[in-house]
Scaffold this motif. Structure first.
Motif, short mmCIF file in Angstrom:
data_model
loop_
_atom_site.label_atom_id
_atom_site.label_comp_id
_atom_site.label_asym_id
_atom_site.label_seq_id
_atom_site.Cartn_x
_atom_site.Cartn_y
_atom_site.Cartn_z
N PRO A 166 0.83 -1.21 0.00
CA PRO A 166 0.00 0.00 0.00
C PRO A 166 0.87 1.27 0.00
CG PRO A 166 -0.72 -1.53 1.70
CD PRO A 166 0.58 -2.04 1.16
N THR A 167 0.46 2.24 -0.81
CA THR A 167 1.20 3.49 -0.95
C THR A 167 0.23 4.66 -0.99
OG1 THR A 167 2.94 2.37 -2.22
CG2 THR A 167 2.83 4.75 -2.42
N THR A 168 0.64 5.78 -0.42
CA THR A 168 -0.13 7.01 -0.48
C THR A 168 0.50 7.93 -1.51
OG1 THR A 168 -0.78 6.84 1.84
CG2 THR A 168 -0.93 9.03 0.83
N VAL A 169 -0.35 8.49 -2.39
CA VAL A 169 0.09 9.46 -3.39
C VAL A 169 -0.70 10.73 -3.17
CG1 VAL A 169 0.25 9.99 -5.86
CG2 VAL A 169 0.64 7.65 -5.07
N ASP A 170 0.00 11.85 -3.00
CA ASP A 170 -0.64 13.14 -2.84
C ASP A 170 -0.46 13.94 -4.12
OD1 ASP A 170 -1.42 12.70 -0.16
OD2 ASP A 170 0.56 13.31 0.57
N PHE A 171 -1.51 14.69 -4.51
CA PHE A 171 -1.41 15.56 -5.68
C PHE A 171 -2.04 16.91 -5.37
CE2 PHE A 171 -5.39 13.27 -6.13
CZ PHE A 171 -6.28 14.21 -6.61
N THR A 172 -1.65 17.91 -6.17
CA THR A 172 -2.13 19.27 -6.00
C THR A 172 -2.66 19.77 -7.36
OG1 THR A 172 -0.03 20.31 -6.60
CG2 THR A 172 -0.32 19.69 -4.27
N PRO A 173 -3.26 20.95 -7.40
CA PRO A 173 -3.69 21.50 -8.69
C PRO A 173 -2.56 21.67 -9.70
CG PRO A 173 -4.79 22.66 -6.91
CD PRO A 173 -3.75 21.78 -6.27
N SER A 174 -1.30 21.75 -9.24
CA SER A 174 -0.18 21.90 -10.18
C SER A 174 0.35 20.55 -10.70
CB SER A 174 0.96 22.68 -9.52
OG SER A 174 1.49 21.96 -8.44
N THR A 175 -0.17 19.43 -10.18
CA THR A 175 0.26 18.11 -10.67
C THR A 175 -0.26 17.91 -12.09
OG1 THR A 175 0.17 17.21 -8.42
CG2 THR A 175 0.16 15.62 -10.24
N ALA A 176 0.62 17.52 -13.01
CA ALA A 176 0.23 17.23 -14.39
C ALA A 176 -0.45 15.86 -14.41
CB ALA A 176 1.44 17.23 -15.31
N ILE A 177 -1.70 15.82 -14.89
CA ILE A 177 -2.47 14.57 -14.91
C ILE A 177 -2.83 14.24 -16.36
CG2 ILE A 177 -4.56 13.39 -14.10
CD1 ILE A 177 -4.56 15.41 -11.73
#
Length: 186
Positions: A21-32
């Motif tokens: 199990p891993t946690t990934v955090d993203f923000t509005p600046s993350t390229a998706i």
């Protein structure tokens, strides 16, 4: 980091990766981006492609036989370079990539640059077994439970991955596709 999305809450994604199990955090600046199935007709002049060859040991200057082709749109008329330049990894050769100059039958001609930054042209042959995928910029709505996620970024002090770039795609029979169409278990 690659794995199957278990849950999404705000800017936090819980993922089951090979390592656990891993946690990934993203923000509005993350390229998706979202990766979807495609076909040869999606390869058009001016589009950008990354080619995963059948065999990496083809002699220099000879045509490349493609096992997999990933297509994306040009940005301001240019194809983005690699996220990790080959200079960072001297023994790691990047797959052929560049802007499509032409498509004629089962032959794609790419314009790109060589390792020294000089203009180059690459000929790519495709067959009935070549797989195609299209990478399209999207937003956080594409990050959903049950999809596959590939995230690039840095780990923080709690070992959560702070994502700078995230790619999502549909799972196949509950597992995430590997390059070339292979699958691994959750």
């Amino acid at each position: 980091m690659k794995g199957l999305i278990d849950s999404v809450s705000g800017g936090t994604v819980q993922v089951t990766a090979k390592s656990g199990p891993t946690t990934v955090d993203f923000t509005p600046s993350t390229a998706i981006s979202e990766i979807t199935p495609a076909q040869l007709t999606d390869v058009t002049t001016g589009s950008c492609v990354w080619v995963h060859p059948d065999h990496a040991d083809a002699p220099a200057g000879s045509p490349i036989n493609a096992r997999r082709v990933q297509i994306s749109a040009a940005v301001d008329g240019k194809c983005p370079g690699p996220a990790h330049p080959a200079a960072d990894k001297p023994h790691h050769q990047l797959p052929p990539h560049g802007q499509v100059a032409s498509v004629a039958g089962n032959t794609i001609t790419l314009n790109g640059t060589d390792a020294q930054g000089n203009p180059s042209s690459t000929t790519v042959n495709v067959t009935d077994t070549t797989k195609y995928a299209k990478k399209t910029a999207t937003d956080a709505h594409a990050i959903a439970q049950g999809k596959c996620l590939v995230a690039h970024g840095t780990r923080d002090s709690s070992n959560a991955l702070q994502a700078k770039r995230i790619d999502v795609q549909d799972a196949v029979n509950g597992s995430c596709p590997e390059h070339g169409g292979k699958h691994h278990d959750r």
